[in-house]
Design a protein around this motif. Structure first.
Motif, PDB file in Angstrom:
ATOM      1  N   THR A  29      -3.111  -6.122  75.903  1.00  0.00           N
ATOM      2  CA  THR A  29      -2.752  -5.526  74.962  1.00  0.00           C
ATOM      3  C   THR A  29      -1.454  -4.581  75.237  1.00  0.00           C
ATOM      4  OG1 THR A  29      -4.425  -3.850  74.589  1.00  0.00           O
ATOM      5  CG2 THR A  29      -4.358  -5.993  73.242  1.00  0.00           C
ATOM      6  N   ALA A  30      -1.445  -4.140  76.486  1.00  0.00           N
ATOM      7  CA  ALA A  30      -0.642  -3.024  76.946  1.00  0.00           C
ATOM      8  C   ALA A  30      -0.333  -2.979  78.323  1.00  0.00           C
ATOM      9  CB  ALA A  30      -1.197  -1.650  76.527  1.00  0.00           C
ATOM     10  N   PHE A  31       0.572  -2.441  78.712  1.00  0.00           N
ATOM     11  CA  PHE A  31       0.888  -2.063  80.254  1.00  0.00           C
ATOM     12  C   PHE A  31       0.410  -0.936  80.931  1.00  0.00           C
ATOM     13  CE2 PHE A  31       4.158  -5.376  79.237  1.00  0.00           C
ATOM     14  CZ  PHE A  31       4.125  -6.276  79.973  1.00  0.00           C
ATOM     15  N   SER A  32      -0.187  -0.787  81.831  1.00  0.00           N
ATOM     16  CA  SER A  32      -0.568   0.313  82.481  1.00  0.00           C
ATOM     17  C   SER A  32       0.385   0.846  83.486  1.00  0.00           C
ATOM     18  CB  SER A  32      -2.208   0.324  83.116  1.00  0.00           C
ATOM     19  OG  SER A  32      -2.515   1.619  83.575  1.00  0.00           O
ATOM     20  N   PHE A  33       0.996   2.136  83.399  1.00  0.00           N
ATOM     21  CA  PHE A  33       1.865   2.839  84.270  1.00  0.00           C
ATOM     22  C   PHE A  33       1.131   3.617  84.978  1.00  0.00           C
ATOM     23  CE2 PHE A  33       4.350   0.749  80.855  1.00  0.00           C
ATOM     24  CZ  PHE A  33       5.280   0.316  81.702  1.00  0.00           C
ATOM     25  N   GLU A  34       1.526   3.919  86.473  1.00  0.00           N
ATOM     26  CA  GLU A  34       1.027   4.646  87.241  1.00  0.00           C
ATOM     27  C   GLU A  34       1.958   5.667  88.111  1.00  0.00           C
ATOM     28  OE1 GLU A  34      -1.728   4.436  91.123  1.00  0.00           O
ATOM     29  OE2 GLU A  34      -2.396   3.356  89.360  1.00  0.00           O
ATOM     30  N   LYS A  35       1.978   6.831  88.331  1.00  0.00           N
ATOM     31  CA  LYS A  35       2.723   7.556  89.163  1.00  0.00           C
ATOM     32  C   LYS A  35       2.153   8.366  90.281  1.00  0.00           C
ATOM     33  CE  LYS A  35       6.624  11.012  89.311  1.00  0.00           C
ATOM     34  NZ  LYS A  35       7.694  11.810  88.784  1.00  0.00           N
ATOM     35  N   PRO A  36       1.789   7.879  91.376  1.00  0.00           N
ATOM     36  CA  PRO A  36       0.854   8.599  92.511  1.00  0.00           C
ATOM     37  C   PRO A  36       1.409   9.916  92.466  1.00  0.00           C
ATOM     38  CG  PRO A  36       1.440   6.259  93.025  1.00  0.00           C
ATOM     39  CD  PRO A  36       2.465   6.639  91.946  1.00  0.00           C
TER      40      PRO A  36
END
Length: 238
Positions: free
Chosen positions: A229-236
């Motif tokens: 249902t969604a994209f998961s975004f990550e910024k280390p």
């Protein structure tokens, strides 16, 4: 259109001004984010193919809805390169016991942590205890699945979270079955247990994140009637 139009070089083919009834029916039934979901799923298959060295078959078509993704090989002789594993839920389900482990319970490190390390190999006992201490105030809890011999075969970390988008949801931080107990219904039983907690707390949804390369896990979640249902975004940051 639903059929292919053929033309000679330089010939212009007139398109119908209005869609046909069949096209209207298909458009009404289409998933709004179907193209994006299909792209994500095909990328996951492609990555799995590259990692394992197993070629993808030529596809004649694909069918996608919010719960399932089915492909149709170009030839009947083509087989699914990753056929579903045999379901052996009866192996563990009949005698399985799932226990919610409270803070301070020695089984958190003695039983659950060794299983959790199969999913989170970076953890040490000291780091795990530190996460438990900090996460307790954020609602973090753990549940363990035990087989008939009293061995821990599954672990789930979870919390109930208030959000503006869903009001209240149960979020699954960790879900893992020990290598020797996989395909025996442990993951299914843990998800069912967490769903009971979610319903009792009047949550609107049960959600989790799964890394893009974990295609086996994705197939399991689809079988459990979960949807992308969604994209998961990550910024280390470290």
């Amino acid at each position: 259109m639903l059929y292919q139009r053929q033309r000679r070089a330089g010939q212009t083919i007139v398109q119908d001004a209005e869609p046909t009834p069949t096209e209207q029916t298909m458009a009404a039934a289409a998933e709004p984010d179907g193209v994006e979901l299909l792209d994500t799923l095909l990328r996951a298959l492609s990555q799995h193919s590259a990692e394992t060295g197993r070629a993808l078959p030529a596809l004649r078509g694909a069918r996608l809805n919010k719960n399932n993704f089915d492909t149709s090989p170009a030839a009947a002789r083509d087989r699914d390169p990753w056929p579903p594993r045999p379901r052996r839920r009866a192996r563990y389900a009949a005698a399985m016991k799932i226990i919610d482990l409270e803070p301070g319970d020695a089984r958190l490190t003695a039983d659950l942590l060794p299983v959790l390390l199969e999913l989170r190999p970076h953890l040490t006992e000291e780091l795990f205890l530190s996460v438990l201490e900090e996460g307790r105030g954020q609602g973090l809890r753990f549940s363990a699945a035990y087989d008939a011999d009293g061995a821990c075969v599954g672990a789930a970390g979870w919390r109930i979270v208030a959000t503006t988008s869903m009001v209240r949801r149960l979020y699954v931080d960790d879900l893992v079955t020990s290598a020797g107990a996989r395909s025996g219904g442990v993951g299914h039983a843990l998800l069912a247990h967490l769903e009971q907690h979610a319903r009792a707390a009047r949550c609107t949804a049960l959600t989790l994140d799964s890394a893009t390369q974990r295609t086996d896990a994705h197939r399991f979640y689809f079988r459990e009637r979960m949807a992308v249902t969604a994209f998961s975004f990550e910024k280390p940051l470290l």
